[in-house]
Design a protein around this motif. Structure first.
Motif, PDB file in Angstrom:
ATOM      1  N   PHE A  42     -17.603  47.115 -12.148  1.00 40.60           N
ATOM      2  CA  PHE A  42     -18.328  46.092 -13.424  1.00 40.60           C
ATOM      3  C   PHE A  42     -17.972  44.652 -13.021  1.00 40.60           C
ATOM      4  O   PHE A  42     -18.093  43.631 -12.246  1.00 40.60           O
ATOM      5  N   ALA A  43     -16.104  44.634 -13.871  1.00 44.43           N
ATOM      6  CA  ALA A  43     -15.683  43.572 -13.895  1.00 44.43           C
ATOM      7  C   ALA A  43     -15.370  42.950 -12.311  1.00 44.43           C
ATOM      8  O   ALA A  43     -15.077  41.999 -11.562  1.00 44.43           O
ATOM      9  N   PHE A  44     -14.986  44.169 -11.326  1.00 47.74           N
ATOM     10  CA  PHE A  44     -14.224  43.560 -10.119  1.00 47.74           C
ATOM     11  C   PHE A  44     -15.284  43.116  -9.141  1.00 47.74           C
ATOM     12  O   PHE A  44     -15.200  42.795  -8.680  1.00 47.74           O
ATOM     13  N   HIS A  45     -16.838  43.623  -9.424  1.00 47.96           N
ATOM     14  CA  HIS A  45     -17.951  42.786  -8.782  1.00 47.96           C
ATOM     15  C   HIS A  45     -18.282  41.539  -9.212  1.00 47.96           C
ATOM     16  O   HIS A  45     -18.600  40.648  -8.100  1.00 47.96           O
ATOM     17  N   ILE A  46     -17.963  41.378 -10.257  1.00 47.90           N
ATOM     18  CA  ILE A  46     -18.273  40.124 -11.480  1.00 47.90           C
ATOM     19  C   ILE A  46     -16.860  39.321 -10.015  1.00 47.90           C
ATOM     20  O   ILE A  46     -17.359  37.948  -9.587  1.00 47.90           O
ATOM     21  N   LEU A  47     -15.490  39.418 -10.103  1.00 48.84           N
ATOM     22  CA  LEU A  47     -14.585  38.605  -9.818  1.00 48.84           C
ATOM     23  C   LEU A  47     -14.676  38.239  -8.086  1.00 48.84           C
ATOM     24  O   LEU A  47     -14.564  37.529  -7.856  1.00 48.84           O
ATOM     25  N   ILE A  48     -15.395  39.550  -7.657  1.00 48.77           N
ATOM     26  CA  ILE A  48     -15.484  39.632  -5.646  1.00 48.77           C
ATOM     27  C   ILE A  48     -16.983  38.503  -5.344  1.00 48.77           C
ATOM     28  O   ILE A  48     -16.829  37.043  -5.248  1.00 48.77           O
ATOM     29  N   GLU A  49     -18.426  37.735  -6.430  1.00 46.86           N
ATOM     30  CA  GLU A  49     -18.622  37.653  -6.476  1.00 46.86           C
ATOM     31  C   GLU A  49     -19.056  36.277  -6.696  1.00 46.86           C
ATOM     32  O   GLU A  49     -18.834  35.019  -6.291  1.00 46.86           O
ATOM     33  N   LEU A  50     -18.005  35.843  -8.149  1.00 48.84           N
ATOM     34  CA  LEU A  50     -17.720  34.593  -7.876  1.00 48.84           C
ATOM     35  C   LEU A  50     -16.904  33.645  -7.205  1.00 48.84           C
ATOM     36  O   LEU A  50     -16.889  32.889  -6.626  1.00 48.84           O
ATOM     37  N   ALA A  51     -15.734  34.563  -6.553  1.00 48.03           N
ATOM     38  CA  ALA A  51     -15.083  34.480  -5.989  1.00 48.03           C
ATOM     39  C   ALA A  51     -15.910  33.883  -4.194  1.00 48.03           C
ATOM     40  O   ALA A  51     -14.900  32.673  -3.969  1.00 48.03           O
ATOM     41  N   LEU A  52     -16.438  34.549  -3.888  1.00 51.94           N
ATOM     42  CA  LEU A  52     -17.386  34.058  -3.148  1.00 51.94           C
ATOM     43  C   LEU A  52     -17.854  33.039  -3.744  1.00 51.94           C
ATOM     44  O   LEU A  52     -18.458  31.962  -2.509  1.00 51.94           O
ATOM     45  N   GLY A  53     -18.881  32.934  -4.906  1.00 46.26           N
ATOM     46  CA  GLY A  53     -19.676  32.130  -4.830  1.00 46.26           C
ATOM     47  C   GLY A  53     -18.333  30.295  -4.814  1.00 46.26           C
ATOM     48  O   GLY A  53     -18.926  29.354  -4.016  1.00 46.26           O
ATOM     49  N   TRP A  54     -17.225  30.593  -5.211  1.00 41.76           N
ATOM     50  CA  TRP A  54     -16.637  29.180  -5.244  1.00 41.76           C
ATOM     51  C   TRP A  54     -16.052  29.273  -3.685  1.00 41.76           C
ATOM     52  O   TRP A  54     -16.383  27.463  -3.178  1.00 41.76           O
ATOM     53  N   LEU A  55     -15.895  30.461  -2.752  1.00 38.06           N
ATOM     54  CA  LEU A  55     -15.424  30.074  -1.561  1.00 38.06           C
ATOM     55  C   LEU A  55     -16.525  29.225  -1.244  1.00 38.06           C
ATOM     56  O   LEU A  55     -16.473  28.159  -0.233  1.00 38.06           O
ATOM     57  N   PHE A  56     -17.826  29.679  -0.925  1.00 35.37           N
ATOM     58  CA  PHE A  56     -19.079  28.761   0.111  1.00 35.37           C
ATOM     59  C   PHE A  56     -19.280  27.530  -0.416  1.00 35.37           C
ATOM     60  O   PHE A  56     -19.754  26.672   0.420  1.00 35.37           O
ATOM     61  N   THR A  57     -18.918  27.145  -2.086  1.00 30.32           N
ATOM     62  CA  THR A  57     -19.418  26.451  -2.444  1.00 30.32           C
ATOM     63  C   THR A  57     -17.876  24.460  -1.924  1.00 30.32           C
ATOM     64  O   THR A  57     -18.504  23.761  -1.673  1.00 30.32           O
ATOM     65  N   ALA A  58     -16.995  25.564  -1.820  1.00 29.92           N
ATOM     66  CA  ALA A  58     -15.777  24.608  -1.161  1.00 29.92           C
ATOM     67  C   ALA A  58     -16.221  24.562  -0.130  1.00 29.92           C
ATOM     68  O   ALA A  58     -16.425  23.281   1.171  1.00 29.92           O
ATOM     69  N   LEU A  59     -16.590  25.837   1.044  1.00 35.27           N
ATOM     70  CA  LEU A  59     -16.582  25.558   2.105  1.00 35.27           C
ATOM     71  C   LEU A  59     -17.943  24.012   2.462  1.00 35.27           C
ATOM     72  O   LEU A  59     -18.252  23.467   3.624  1.00 35.27           O
ATOM     73  N   SER A  60     -19.017  24.088   1.462  1.00 37.09           N
ATOM     74  CA  SER A  60     -20.268  23.543   1.317  1.00 37.09           C
ATOM     75  C   SER A  60     -19.635  22.052   1.550  1.00 37.09           C
ATOM     76  O   SER A  60     -20.266  20.782   2.183  1.00 37.09           O
ATOM     77  N   PHE A  61     -18.246  21.379   0.769  1.00 37.03           N
ATOM     78  CA  PHE A  61     -18.098  20.328   0.345  1.00 37.03           C
ATOM     79  C   PHE A  61     -17.444  19.539   2.227  1.00 37.03           C
ATOM     80  O   PHE A  61     -17.056  18.757   2.565  1.00 37.03           O
ATOM     81  N   ARG A  62     -16.526  20.879   2.757  1.00 41.81           N
ATOM     82  CA  ARG A  62     -16.233  20.781   4.321  1.00 41.81           C
ATOM     83  C   ARG A  62     -17.156  20.633   5.282  1.00 41.81           C
ATOM     84  O   ARG A  62     -16.173  19.590   6.016  1.00 41.81           O
ATOM     85  N   LYS A  63     -18.462  21.261   5.599  1.00 43.23           N
ATOM     86  CA  LYS A  63     -18.789  20.388   6.751  1.00 43.23           C
ATOM     87  C   LYS A  63     -19.580  19.801   6.382  1.00 43.23           C
ATOM     88  O   LYS A  63     -20.180  19.109   6.224  1.00 43.23           O
ATOM     89  N   GLY A  64     -19.808  19.277   4.990  1.00 50.68           N
ATOM     90  CA  GLY A  64     -20.569  17.750   4.283  1.00 50.68           C
ATOM     91  C   GLY A  64     -19.980  16.497   4.848  1.00 50.68           C
ATOM     92  O   GLY A  64     -20.580  15.715   4.390  1.00 50.68           O
ATOM     93  N   ASN A  65     -18.817  17.171   5.082  1.00 48.22           N
ATOM     94  CA  ASN A  65     -18.275  15.505   4.966  1.00 48.22           C
ATOM     95  C   ASN A  65     -17.880  15.305   6.550  1.00 48.22           C
ATOM     96  O   ASN A  65     -18.018  16.122   7.449  1.00 48.22           O
TER      97      ASN A  65
END
Length: 213
Positions: A190-213
């Motif tokens: 479960f800890a590994f799942h959380i790590l993956i989910e948080l990493a993907l969450g921040w990745l897509f959040t970062a991509l949203s800024f790249r595509k929004g500019n």
């Protein structure tokens, strides 16, 4: 002046983040040795470690939070945000960091249930607001919005995965039950799942800024 100040604050924040990473190899071994010697509490630590080692550990413990805090402070100086709001963020963030490690009681099932219910309602609100506003955005901002929604999805998944990790399934809050039922592997999973989910969450959040500019 603001440019020099914001660069200085961001630089300080980066140094704190570096210390948070390197402290894993410099400070943690001494901390673990202190635990073995009975230094699990501040009173116990004062008996088995020097004031310098205690201060070094506290600096490391707060380094990541202080790093994020100073980077945000430096970043908001680059914006046109009002002085009142900047001071509110600075003071509020400082207070939170200062109390971030204050001892709190283990939350009861009722507290978890209420907090989980509130977060679920907030998630639904965010998702519905996203759906209502997406089609009104320019095409480039739609792409950024879609990436943000993907980030929200994974943050939502991580939020829920805390439930089986901490409570019923892995019992991380009740380690005696975890050991009794032999659920250490499930807790790690479960800890590994959380790590993956948080990493993907921040990745897509970062991509949203790249595509929004």
């Amino acid at each position: 002046m603001n440019k020099k100040t914001n660069t200085l604050l961001i630089g300080i924040g980066i140094l704190f983040l570096i210390n948070a990473i390197l402290g894993r190899y410099i400070v943690l071994p001494g901390y673990l040795a202190g635990l073995d010697a009975g230094g699990g509490t501040l009173e116990g630590a004062s008996q088995v470690a020097s004031p310098w080692k205690i201060a070094r550990y506290l600096l490391w413990a707060y380094s990541f939070k202080l790093g994020i805090y100073f980077i945000i402070l430096g970043s908001i100086l680059k914006t046109g945000m009002s002085s009142t709001r900047k001071w509110a963020i600075a003071i509020g963030g400082f207070i939170y960091v200062g109390f971030a490690y204050i001892p709190l009681p283990t939350p009861t099932s009722l507290v978890f249930g209420v907090a989980g219910g509130v977060m679920t309602l907030l998630m639904i609100f965010v998702f519905l607001r996203w759906a209502a506003r997406r089609n009104t955005l320019p095409e480039e901002q739609k792409i950024a919005s879609d990436y943000r929604m993907a980030g929200y999805f994974f943050f939502g998944m991580a939020t829920y995965t805390l439930c089986p990790l901490l409570g019923v399934k892995a019992f991380a809050l009740y380690p005696e039950k975890m050991i009794q039922y032999g659920l250490q592997a499930e807790a790690g999973s479960f800890a590994f799942h959380i790590l993956i989910e948080l990493a993907l969450g921040w990745l897509f959040t970062a991509l949203s800024f790249r595509k929004g500019n």
